[in-house]
Design an enzyme around this catalytic site. Structure first.
Site, short mmCIF file in Angstrom:
data_model
loop_
_atom_site.label_atom_id
_atom_site.label_comp_id
_atom_site.label_asym_id
_atom_site.label_seq_id
_atom_site.Cartn_x
_atom_site.Cartn_y
_atom_site.Cartn_z
N ARG A 146 78.86 28.64 44.24
CA ARG A 146 77.90 27.67 44.02
C ARG A 146 76.55 27.88 43.71
O ARG A 146 76.26 28.91 43.72
CB ARG A 146 77.78 26.91 45.55
CG ARG A 146 79.39 26.54 46.33
CD ARG A 146 79.16 25.71 47.73
NE ARG A 146 80.24 25.49 48.31
CZ ARG A 146 80.89 26.14 48.97
NH1 ARG A 146 80.38 27.50 49.34
NH2 ARG A 146 82.00 25.88 49.58
N LYS A 170 78.26 27.84 52.70
CA LYS A 170 78.02 26.69 53.58
C LYS A 170 78.31 26.79 55.03
O LYS A 170 79.21 27.86 55.33
CB LYS A 170 78.98 25.39 52.98
CG LYS A 170 78.75 24.73 52.09
CD LYS A 170 79.58 23.58 51.73
CE LYS A 170 79.04 22.70 50.59
NZ LYS A 170 79.91 21.64 50.03
N HIS A 243 78.22 23.61 38.34
CA HIS A 243 79.32 23.22 38.93
C HIS A 243 80.64 23.30 38.03
O HIS A 243 81.71 23.43 38.59
CB HIS A 243 79.09 21.84 39.77
CG HIS A 243 79.91 21.74 41.16
ND1 HIS A 243 79.73 22.32 42.09
CD2 HIS A 243 80.86 20.96 41.36
CE1 HIS A 243 80.57 22.20 43.02
NE2 HIS A 243 81.55 21.33 42.63
N ARG A 246 81.93 26.58 37.75
CA ARG A 246 82.65 26.95 39.13
C ARG A 246 83.85 26.24 38.87
O ARG A 246 84.82 27.11 39.33
CB ARG A 246 81.97 26.30 40.14
CG ARG A 246 82.37 26.54 41.59
CD ARG A 246 81.71 26.06 42.82
NE ARG A 246 82.25 25.74 44.11
CZ ARG A 246 82.59 26.43 44.92
NH1 ARG A 246 82.40 27.94 44.71
NH2 ARG A 246 83.27 26.16 46.00
N HIS A 269 86.09 27.58 50.50
CA HIS A 269 86.61 26.34 50.96
C HIS A 269 86.92 26.59 52.46
O HIS A 269 87.94 27.60 52.77
CB HIS A 269 87.80 25.90 49.92
CG HIS A 269 87.29 25.20 48.87
ND1 HIS A 269 88.06 25.06 47.70
CD2 HIS A 269 85.82 24.78 48.34
CE1 HIS A 269 87.40 24.74 46.60
NE2 HIS A 269 85.96 24.51 46.91
N TYR A 278 92.87 22.05 42.28
CA TYR A 278 93.13 22.56 40.87
C TYR A 278 94.29 22.57 40.36
O TYR A 278 94.59 22.92 39.35
CB TYR A 278 92.29 23.96 41.04
CG TYR A 278 90.78 23.91 41.24
CD1 TYR A 278 90.19 23.66 40.18
CD2 TYR A 278 90.31 24.20 42.49
CE1 TYR A 278 88.47 23.45 40.32
CE2 TYR A 278 88.94 23.90 42.77
CZ TYR A 278 88.10 23.46 41.72
OH TYR A 278 86.87 23.47 41.75
#
Length: 297
Positions: A146, A170, A243, A246, A269, A278
């Site tokens: 990210r 995150k 992004h 990414r 994730h 994806y």
């Protein structure tokens, strides 16, 4: 005023869940907007009802706000009232049974491999700025970080013998991300001139130091640099952002045989359902190939 309810909720997100500053800013913005609506209706957060929340969502819809944005704001509202219920500030949850606005799942934008090659070629150069940009581009595309994770990497992020980056993502969760030799070489060439970017020649704890208030290159500035690079490479600048690179990392890996579980770990994730988007990208690409190249198309 009940603004302190929102600040208490944000403090909980920070201390108990390790929420990032960007996450907290987004929650604060969304919840302040809802509270302003409630106050205009003569109510505060301790007494708003389900009908008030529904009226707010209708206002957002009437103003043309995307369903995904409406859903994000409702998610913030739900979490706030769950917090207020847990703190005994309220004895009910007015957001509990409100349906989330339905939005079609958008496929992520991505660049072709040829377009990424074009960006990498355009970033080649021997100036400190070019060396820095090439290393940033390599790490974005080779690791799928990210943008905030990338620009806030500590110094030194990677020693010569290391094969993995330790990334804090995150929720303050750490993960290992492999780095290829080409990206390490680009990083090494940047490190030779890194001191140029340190404020007043002082030591910086960041891999990509800056004279800005944060002490490291901002994500906004990186976005600007990539758009300028896209123009230089004769690529539509609207298609290029950190992004999107990414997304390119993920979709290109999948196209070359990577499995979803490995991709999930590298992207950071928490839920594999997020990574599964994806597979839709790959399906769209395969459909396009058949439509374009099959003899009976």
């Amino acid at each position: 005023m009940t603004r302190h309810y929102i600040e208490g909720f944000l403090e909980m997100l920070l201390t108990e869940r390790g929420a990032a500053e960007n996450t907290l800013s987004g929650y604060r913005r969304d919840l302040n907007d809802f509270e302003s609506f409630a106050l205009r209706c003569g109510k505060n957060l301790s007494v708003v009802s389900s009908k008030d929340i529904q009226a707010y969502l209708k206002l957002l819809d009437d103003s043309g706000l995307k369903a995904s944005t409406q859903a994000r704001r409702l998610s913030a509202i739900r979490q706030l009232f769950s917090y207020l219920l847990g703190e005994d500030i309220r004895h009910d949850d007015p957001a509990l049974n409100i349906d989330s606005p339905r939005a079609g799942r958008r496929l992520p934008k991505y660049l072709t491999e040829a377009e990424v090659d074009g960006l990498l070629a355009a970033a080649e150069g021997d100036t400190p700025e070019k060396r820095r940009l090439l290393s940033l581009l390599h790490l974005l595309y080779a690791t799928g970080l990210r943008v905030t994770e990338l620009v806030s990497l500590p110094f030194p992020a990677l020693r010569e013998q290391d094969r993995f980056l330790i990334v804090r993502g995150k929720g303050n969760k750490e993960r290992l991300v492999p780095v290829n030799d080409t990206s390490k070489q680009a990083l090494g060439r940047y490190l030779e001139v890194r001191d140029v970017f340190c404020p007043d020649g002082a030591h910086s704890k960041w891999l990509y130091p800056s004279r800005g208030g944060q002490g490291f290159l901002t994500r906004q500035r990186l976005g600007q640099l990539l758009k300028e690079l896209a123009i230089e490479a004769n690529i539509d600048s609207a298609k290029v952002s950190p992004h999107v690179l990414r997304h390119a990392f993920a979709s290109h890996l999948l196209a070359h045989g990577a499995d979803l579980r490995s991709l999930q770990k590298m992207l950071g994730h928490s839920d594999i359902s997020t990574t599964q988007i994806y597979t839709h990208v790959l399906q769209e690409r395969l459909k396009e190939i058949v439509t374009t190249h099959h003899p009976l198309a």
